[in-house]
Design an enzyme around this catalytic site. Structure first.
Site, PDB file in Angstrom:
ATOM      1  N   ASN A  63       0.904  -1.102   0.156  1.00 42.93           N
ATOM      2  CA  ASN A  63      -0.061   0.162   0.268  1.00 42.93           C
ATOM      3  C   ASN A  63       1.189   1.517  -0.344  1.00 42.93           C
ATOM      4  OD1 ASN A  63       1.173   0.064   2.235  1.00 42.93           O
ATOM      5  ND2 ASN A  63      -0.491   0.218   3.620  1.00 42.93           N
ATOM      6  N   PRO A  64       0.727   2.457  -0.208  1.00 43.08           N
ATOM      7  CA  PRO A  64       0.668   3.676  -0.528  1.00 43.08           C
ATOM      8  C   PRO A  64       2.202   3.607   1.289  1.00 43.08           C
ATOM      9  CG  PRO A  64      -1.340   3.639  -1.086  1.00 43.08           C
ATOM     10  CD  PRO A  64      -1.246   2.667  -0.378  1.00 43.08           C
ATOM     11  N   CYS A  65       1.653   3.360   1.815  1.00 48.00           N
ATOM     12  CA  CYS A  65       2.144   4.026   3.281  1.00 48.00           C
ATOM     13  C   CYS A  65       4.116   2.815   3.140  1.00 48.00           C
ATOM     14  CB  CYS A  65       1.792   3.484   4.425  1.00 48.00           C
ATOM     15  SG  CYS A  65       0.863   4.824   4.646  1.00 48.00           S
ATOM     16  N   GLY A  66       3.602   1.560   3.082  1.00 47.44           N
ATOM     17  CA  GLY A  66       3.822   0.332   3.264  1.00 47.44           C
ATOM     18  C   GLY A  66       4.415  -0.562   4.231  1.00 47.44           C
ATOM     19  N   GLU A  67       3.932  -0.674   4.909  1.00 51.43           N
ATOM     20  CA  GLU A  67       4.356  -0.693   6.279  1.00 51.43           C
ATOM     21  C   GLU A  67       3.630  -2.240   6.535  1.00 51.43           C
ATOM     22  OE1 GLU A  67       0.722   1.530   7.254  1.00 51.43           O
ATOM     23  OE2 GLU A  67       1.990   1.723   6.473  1.00 51.43           O
ATOM     24  N   ILE A  76       1.165  10.658  13.969  1.00 49.99           N
ATOM     25  CA  ILE A  76       0.454   9.978  15.328  1.00 49.99           C
ATOM     26  C   ILE A  76       0.779  10.435  15.986  1.00 49.99           C
ATOM     27  CG2 ILE A  76       0.071   8.140  16.862  1.00 49.99           C
ATOM     28  CD1 ILE A  76      -0.341   6.770  14.742  1.00 49.99           C
ATOM     29  N   PRO A 134       4.769   4.345  10.168  1.00 50.55           N
ATOM     30  CA  PRO A 134       5.644   5.630   9.928  1.00 50.55           C
ATOM     31  C   PRO A 134       4.362   6.410  10.927  1.00 50.55           C
ATOM     32  CG  PRO A 134       4.344   5.097   7.929  1.00 50.55           C
ATOM     33  CD  PRO A 134       4.416   3.842   8.683  1.00 50.55           C
ATOM     34  N   THR A 135       4.581   7.020  11.802  1.00 56.61           N
ATOM     35  CA  THR A 135       3.925   7.036  12.945  1.00 56.61           C
ATOM     36  C   THR A 135       4.018   8.940  13.336  1.00 56.61           C
ATOM     37  OG1 THR A 135       5.348   6.880  15.123  1.00 56.61           O
ATOM     38  CG2 THR A 135       3.323   5.033  13.977  1.00 56.61           C
ATOM     39  N   GLY A 136       4.421   9.493  12.329  1.00 58.35           N
ATOM     40  CA  GLY A 136       5.018  11.199  12.148  1.00 58.35           C
ATOM     41  C   GLY A 136       3.617  12.022  12.493  1.00 58.35           C
TER      42      GLY A 136
END
Length: 183
Positions: A9-13, A179, A175-177
């Site tokens: 998905n776009p976030c890649g996590e 959050i 990625p929790t920037g």
């Protein structure tokens, strides 16, 4: 073992299959630091484990109460019961413990904290499987034969063999920037 993934998905996590849902949650590590900025500052790993177990139960319940826009999404979510419990506040927690982010000591500490979360997450999901059943695509013979699950501690693998596991995936570092800023 139950899907082929060609992209993320776009976030890649967390690589997702078609109609896959990204159900993520984060534990704020700063909330578990005892005696911050003192010489004996440390994460309360027992408290961290308790919170991780509660988070797993909560996230598993979210799967059942979610209103999926498409039936294919509901089917995908419920067949694997995929969740991703992670962390936020790592740099701040390290600072509060007097450890420089990026140092070897920081890597060891982060590994210890994540191991505690993983242990609690797997224990909670195994307990949920005993209570509510394993995820529908769970295969006693295939699960744990390869990949990350094959490297789990022997007692966790034994408990999975006995009770199954409720969730096909449990932890994920997203990625929790945003959050982190909000928290």
């Amino acid at each position: 073992y139950c899907e082929t993934i060609h992209a993320t998905n776009p976030c890649g996590e967390q690589p997702l299959p078609a109609y896959g849902a990204c159900l993520l949650g984060s534990l704020n590590l700063t909330r578990f630091v005892r005696k911050p900025f003192e010489a004996d500052a440390a994460i309360d790993t027992e408290d961290l484990k308790r919170a991780a177990a509660v988070a797993i139960r909560f996230m598993d319940n979210v799967i059942d109460v979610s209103n999926y826009p498409l039936e294919q999404q509901r089917s995908e979510a419920k067949s694997k019961r995929r969740i991703g419990l992670g962390i936020t506040g790592l740099a701040d927690a390290l600072l509060m413990c007097g450890v420089r982010y990026g140092s070897e000591e920081a890597a060891v500490m982060a590994g210890t904290w994540m191991a505690a979360i993983e242990e609690a997450a797997y224990g909670a999901s195994i307990g949920l499987a005993a209570e509510k059943g394993a995820f529908p695509l769970f295969d006693h013979h295939a699960y744990g034969a390869t990949g990350h699950a094959a490297k789990l501690a022997a007692d966790i693998r034994r408990d999975i063999a006995k009770n199954g596991i409720r969730n096909g995936l449990l932890t994920s570092i997203a990625p929790t920037g945003t959050i982190s800023l909000f928290a």
